[in-house]
Design a protein around this motif. Structure first.
Motif, PDB file in Angstrom:
ATOM      1  N   VAL A   1       0.844  -1.188  -0.013  1.00  0.00           N
ATOM      2  CA  VAL A   1      -0.005  -0.005  -0.106  1.00  0.00           C
ATOM      3  C   VAL A   1       1.086   1.222   0.015  1.00  0.00           C
ATOM      4  O   VAL A   1       2.120   1.165   0.578  1.00  0.00           O
ATOM      5  CB  VAL A   1      -1.010   0.289   1.242  1.00  0.00           C
TER       6      VAL A   1
ATOM      7  N   LEU B   1      -4.502   6.598   1.119  1.00  0.00           N
ATOM      8  CA  LEU B   1      -3.966   5.385   0.926  1.00  0.00           C
ATOM      9  C   LEU B   1      -4.367   4.814  -0.364  1.00  0.00           C
ATOM     10  O   LEU B   1      -5.480   4.930  -0.914  1.00  0.00           O
ATOM     11  CB  LEU B   1      -4.281   4.291   1.965  1.00  0.00           C
TER      12      LEU B   1
ATOM     13  N   TRP C   1      -4.014   1.107  -2.482  1.00  0.00           N
ATOM     14  CA  TRP C   1      -3.647  -0.366  -2.680  1.00  0.00           C
ATOM     15  C   TRP C   1      -2.761  -0.619  -3.828  1.00  0.00           C
ATOM     16  O   TRP C   1      -3.369  -0.298  -5.242  1.00  0.00           O
ATOM     17  CB  TRP C   1      -4.837  -1.072  -2.560  1.00  0.00           C
TER      18      TRP C   1
ATOM     19  N   GLU D   1      -1.114  -7.634  -4.175  1.00  0.00           N
ATOM     20  CA  GLU D   1      -0.790  -8.456  -3.066  1.00  0.00           C
ATOM     21  C   GLU D   1      -0.524  -9.806  -3.700  1.00  0.00           C
ATOM     22  O   GLU D   1      -0.815 -10.180  -4.975  1.00  0.00           O
ATOM     23  CB  GLU D   1      -2.086  -8.783  -2.319  1.00  0.00           C
TER      24      GLU D   1
ATOM     25  N   ASN E   1      -2.665 -10.543  -7.320  1.00  0.00           N
ATOM     26  CA  ASN E   1      -3.751  -9.636  -7.604  1.00  0.00           C
ATOM     27  C   ASN E   1      -3.166  -8.124  -7.635  1.00  0.00           C
ATOM     28  O   ASN E   1      -2.668  -7.748  -6.421  1.00  0.00           O
ATOM     29  CB  ASN E   1      -5.009  -9.636  -6.636  1.00  0.00           C
TER      30      ASN E   1
ATOM     31  N   VAL F   1      -2.763  -9.225   4.910  1.00  0.00           N
ATOM     32  CA  VAL F   1      -4.208  -9.236   4.736  1.00  0.00           C
ATOM     33  C   VAL F   1      -4.880 -10.607   5.170  1.00  0.00           C
ATOM     34  O   VAL F   1      -4.667 -11.533   4.445  1.00  0.00           O
ATOM     35  CB  VAL F   1      -4.444  -8.892   3.238  1.00  0.00           C
TER      36      VAL F   1
ATOM     37  N   GLU G   1      -8.519 -12.135   5.647  1.00  0.00           N
ATOM     38  CA  GLU G   1      -9.930 -12.142   5.115  1.00  0.00           C
ATOM     39  C   GLU G   1     -10.615 -10.598   4.867  1.00  0.00           C
ATOM     40  O   GLU G   1     -11.330 -10.079   5.464  1.00  0.00           O
ATOM     41  CB  GLU G   1     -10.875 -12.422   6.500  1.00  0.00           C
ATOM     42  N   GLY G   2      -9.616  -9.956   4.008  1.00  0.00           N
ATOM     43  CA  GLY G   2      -9.946  -8.695   3.556  1.00  0.00           C
ATOM     44  C   GLY G   2      -9.617  -7.579   4.354  1.00  0.00           C
ATOM     45  O   GLY G   2      -9.706  -6.387   3.852  1.00  0.00           O
ATOM     46  N   ALA G   3      -8.950  -7.877   5.634  1.00  0.00           N
ATOM     47  CA  ALA G   3      -8.578  -6.690   6.564  1.00  0.00           C
ATOM     48  C   ALA G   3      -6.951  -6.725   6.547  1.00  0.00           C
ATOM     49  O   ALA G   3      -6.459  -7.850   6.660  1.00  0.00           O
ATOM     50  CB  ALA G   3      -9.159  -6.920   7.906  1.00  0.00           C
ATOM     51  N   PHE G   4      -6.666  -5.566   6.290  1.00  0.00           N
ATOM     52  CA  PHE G   4      -5.162  -5.113   6.467  1.00  0.00           C
ATOM     53  C   PHE G   4      -4.710  -5.006   7.956  1.00  0.00           C
ATOM     54  O   PHE G   4      -4.894  -3.782   8.798  1.00  0.00           O
ATOM     55  CB  PHE G   4      -5.011  -3.672   5.431  1.00  0.00           C
ATOM     56  N   ASP G   5      -4.418  -6.090   8.357  1.00  0.00           N
ATOM     57  CA  ASP G   5      -4.469  -6.249   9.907  1.00  0.00           C
ATOM     58  C   ASP G   5      -3.354  -5.814  10.502  1.00  0.00           C
ATOM     59  O   ASP G   5      -3.047  -5.670  11.827  1.00  0.00           O
ATOM     60  CB  ASP G   5      -4.916  -7.804  10.415  1.00  0.00           C
TER      61      ASP G   5
ATOM     62  N   TRP H   1       0.625  -4.006   9.898  1.00  0.00           N
ATOM     63  CA  TRP H   1       1.334  -3.088   8.950  1.00  0.00           C
ATOM     64  C   TRP H   1       2.847  -2.974   9.224  1.00  0.00           C
ATOM     65  O   TRP H   1       3.124  -2.959  10.324  1.00  0.00           O
ATOM     66  CB  TRP H   1       0.832  -1.635   9.012  1.00  0.00           C
TER      67      TRP H   1
END
Lengths: 109, 117
Positions: B38, B46, B48, B51, B59, B99, B101-105, B107
């Motif tokens: 990101v 931000l 993206w 990934e 992607n 990432v 389940e869709g969350a950028f958890d 960093w």
């Protein structure tokens, strides 16, 4: 390209409630996530899957969803909550294409 | 607890290629997470970039896809970003992130890259 729209700024007095909205056409079909970013720091996840709170995030942070709009609510705002907040989701193309919102600066008066 | 650390040149010449690496510690890059890049231009929001999964599946952001390559090195527990044909518009803080389940958890701390001659 897909966009998530947020208000540029929200001002709130300590102890009051701040609400930040995020609008996007695909939000009825895709989860939303919220991040807090303080100056010079990396973003921190505060809400995932519309309304779930990660461990370690204070209970005053909550999320909700209604149609094409999701909302981050900060109840009993504290001075330390002053930061930029970004929503994030994905478009409905079928392949992961993550999008971040335009960002909202929360100012604690 | 997984930690991420970006590294790479802080200055890249226009038309050159930006190359960054993200080292993963405290966990395996072969876990069920995807691994993302990101970026954030100075004073802006931000964006993206793309990934990768440990299998090598990728992607990319459609707006950057023609210039981006993300790769993984499981032996070194790290993943990398290459962005070609850079211009001043690519000047930004670049973050790597996990990432789930869709969350950028998780960093990294971010690394500033300036495109200038």
């Amino acid at each position: 390209s897909y966009e998530l729209t947020q208000p540029p700024s929200v001002s709130v007095s300590p102890g009051q409630t701040a609400r930040i909205t995020c609008s996007g056409d695909a939000l009825p079909k895709q989860y939303a996530y919220w991040y807090q970013q303080k100056p010079g720091q990396a973003p921190v996840l505060v809400i995932y899957k519309d309304s779930e709170r990660p461990s370690g995030i204070p209970e005053r942070f909550s999320g909700s969803s209604s149609g094409t709009t999701v909302t981050l609510t900060i109840s009993g705002v504290q001075a330390e909550d002053e930061a930029d907040y970004y929503c994030q989701s994905a478009d409905s193309s079928g392949t992961p294409n993550y999008v971040f919102g335009t960002g909202t600066k929360v100012t604690v008066l | 607890q997984v930690q991420l650390q970006e590294s790479g040149p802080g200055l890249v010449k226009p038309s050159g290629t930006l190359s960054l690496t993200c080292a993963v510690s405290g966990g395996s890059i072969s876990s069920s997470n995807w691994w993302s890049w990101v970026r954030q231009p100075p004073g802006k929001g931000l964006e993206w970039i793309g990934e990768i999964y440990h299998s090598g599946s990728t992607n990319y952001n459609p707006s950057l896809k023609s210039r981006v390559t993300i790769s993984v090195d499981k032996s070194k527990n790290q993943f990398s970003l290459k962005l070609s044909s850079v211009t001043a518009a690519d000047t930004a803080v670049y973050y790597c992130a996990s990432v789930t389940e869709g969350a950028f958890d998780i960093w990294g701390q971010g690394t500033m890259v300036t495109v200038s001659s």
